[in-house]
Design an enzyme around this catalytic site. Structure first.
Site, PDB file in Angstrom:
ATOM      1  N   CYS A 283       2.685  40.251  62.074  1.00 56.62           N
ATOM      2  CA  CYS A 283       1.781  39.242  61.511  1.00 56.62           C
ATOM      3  C   CYS A 283       0.371  39.624  61.925  1.00 56.62           C
ATOM      4  O   CYS A 283       0.155  40.092  63.049  1.00 56.62           O
ATOM      5  CB  CYS A 283       2.141  37.862  62.052  1.00 56.62           C
ATOM      6  SG  CYS A 283       0.955  36.578  61.608  1.00 56.62           S
TER       7      CYS A 283
ATOM      8  N   ASP B 178      -6.378  39.462  52.826  1.00 64.89           N
ATOM      9  CA  ASP B 178      -5.434  38.723  53.667  1.00 64.89           C
ATOM     10  C   ASP B 178      -5.533  37.253  53.267  1.00 64.89           C
ATOM     11  O   ASP B 178      -6.481  36.850  52.586  1.00 64.89           O
ATOM     12  CB  ASP B 178      -5.797  38.898  55.154  1.00 64.89           C
ATOM     13  CG  ASP B 178      -4.857  38.111  56.053  1.00 64.89           C
ATOM     14  OD1 ASP B 178      -3.636  38.188  55.837  1.00 64.89           O
ATOM     15  OD2 ASP B 178      -5.328  37.385  56.950  1.00 64.89           O
ATOM     16  N   SER B 179      -4.586  36.469  53.739  1.00 62.83           N
ATOM     17  CA  SER B 179      -4.637  35.029  53.476  1.00 62.83           C
ATOM     18  C   SER B 179      -5.840  34.381  54.160  1.00 62.83           C
ATOM     19  O   SER B 179      -6.250  33.296  53.787  1.00 62.83           O
ATOM     20  CB  SER B 179      -3.350  34.385  53.983  1.00 62.83           C
ATOM     21  OG  SER B 179      -3.140  34.728  55.341  1.00 62.83           O
TER      22      SER B 179
HETATM   23  N1  DGL Z   1      -1.725  36.776  57.338  1.00 60.80           N
HETATM   24  C1  DGL Z   1      -0.438  36.163  57.584  1.00 60.80           C
HETATM   25  C2  DGL Z   1       0.575  37.272  57.907  1.00 60.80           C
HETATM   26  O1  DGL Z   1       0.240  38.338  58.379  1.00 60.80           O
HETATM   27  C3  DGL Z   1      -0.506  35.140  58.697  1.00 60.80           C
HETATM   28  C4  DGL Z   1      -1.237  33.884  58.317  1.00 60.80           C
HETATM   29  C5  DGL Z   1      -0.605  33.175  57.156  1.00 60.80           C
HETATM   30  O2  DGL Z   1       0.492  32.604  57.293  1.00 60.80           O
HETATM   31  O3  DGL Z   1      -1.186  33.192  56.081  1.00 60.80           O
HETATM   32  O4  DGL Z   1       1.739  37.077  57.702  1.00 60.80           O
END
Ligand code: DGL
Length: 266
Positions: free
Chosen positions: A184, A10-11
């Site tokens: 998200c 994930d980010s």
């Molecule tokens: N993980 C991102 C998502 O699910 C949310 C956080 C981000 O913008 O990196 O879209």
């Protein structure tokens, strides 16, 4: 083959909502989690940048000899999942298709709302995935960018969270959706607040649906032969920035201690 780990990235810390569900459903699996905490958020970046970052995460996890890749980030799933799938030889699971399928099953009035980052909503990936299953469904997408920092701060309940949710969700409420996809990684943490604003609406948590898809793939449609069959699976975490913040926020997401963590360069 059996005891190779599952890779999830994930980010940042948000994908731990997906890890939590996968680990609960498949407790024997070894799982590697990569959070690109030095470069979060992805949701405000251009598609080119999201694609580049996501390939760097993928390549790192492939080097750890994973047997299956979960793209926990909705933004990456929306923008580069198909490119990652084309490029690698192991199964790749994103969060959009499982979430879309669950929403189509849940809706009765054929009106579905999607909330996510700006990049996810702009990509229309959820709309396409839902329409592919039932073209008569009306889909309304809405970006809720403040939800991510709100969750990162731990403000998942109380007046501020409720006021922001009311303001964002008014548009969706007006469209009389009966199902809302939490599109998200961070939004499952705001479930209580969102449900409070949208009383009678079914909330779809992509994290749970994604975990089911992982199990389904590993079961090999009936055969569990690539599932790990030893005792308790181990969780290992990699981050691209200091582990401290990740640990404090992440333990809240995961509801357990984060012990085995390493800072890496991508
Ligand atoms: N993980 C991102 C998502 O699910 C949310 C956080 C981000 O913008 O990196 O879209």
């Amino acid at each position: 083959m059996n005891n190779r780990p599952i890779g999830i990235f994930d980010s940042g810390v948000g994908g731990l909502t997906v890890l939590k569900e996968v680990a609960e459903l498949l407790p024997d699996e070894n799982i590697l989690y990569l959070g690109d905490t030095a470069r979060v958020p992805y949701g405000i970046r251009s598609p080119e940048t999201v694609i580049r970052y996501s390939f760097e995460c993928t390549e790192f996890l492939l080097r750890q000899n994973i047997k299956l890749l979960v793209v926990a980030c909705n933004t990456v799933s929306a923008i580069s999942l198909h490119k990652i799938r084309e490029a690698v030889s192991i199964p790749v699971i994103g969060v959009i298709e499982p979430g879309a399928a669950a929403a189509v099953n849940a809706t009765k009035n054929k009106r579905i709302g999607i909330i996510g980052t700006e990049a996810t909503i702009k990509s229309s990936s959820y709309v396409k995935a839902i329409k592919a299953l039932d073209k008569d469904i009306e889909v309304s997408g809405l970006p809720c960018p403040l939800f991510v920092p709100l969750v990162e701060e731990g403000w998942t309940e109380g007046t501020i969270a409720r006021l922001i949710a009311e303001k964002y969700l008014k548009d969706i409420t007006d469209r009389e959706v009966d199902t809302l996809v939490l599109g998200c990684t961070h939004y499952p943490l705001l479930k209580g607040v969102i449900q409070g604003v949208m009383n009678d609406v079914s909330l779809v948590d992509s994290a749970i649906e994604t975990a089911k898809a992982v199990k389904y793939i590993l079961d090999g449609q009936g055969s569990r032969d690539i599932l790990e069959d030893r005792g308790q699976g181990k969780l290992k975490f990699y981050v691209t920035d200091s582990p401290d913040k990740f640990i404090s926020v992440g333990e809240r997401f995961l509801q357990q201690k984060i012990k085995d963590i390493e800072k890496i360069e991508l």
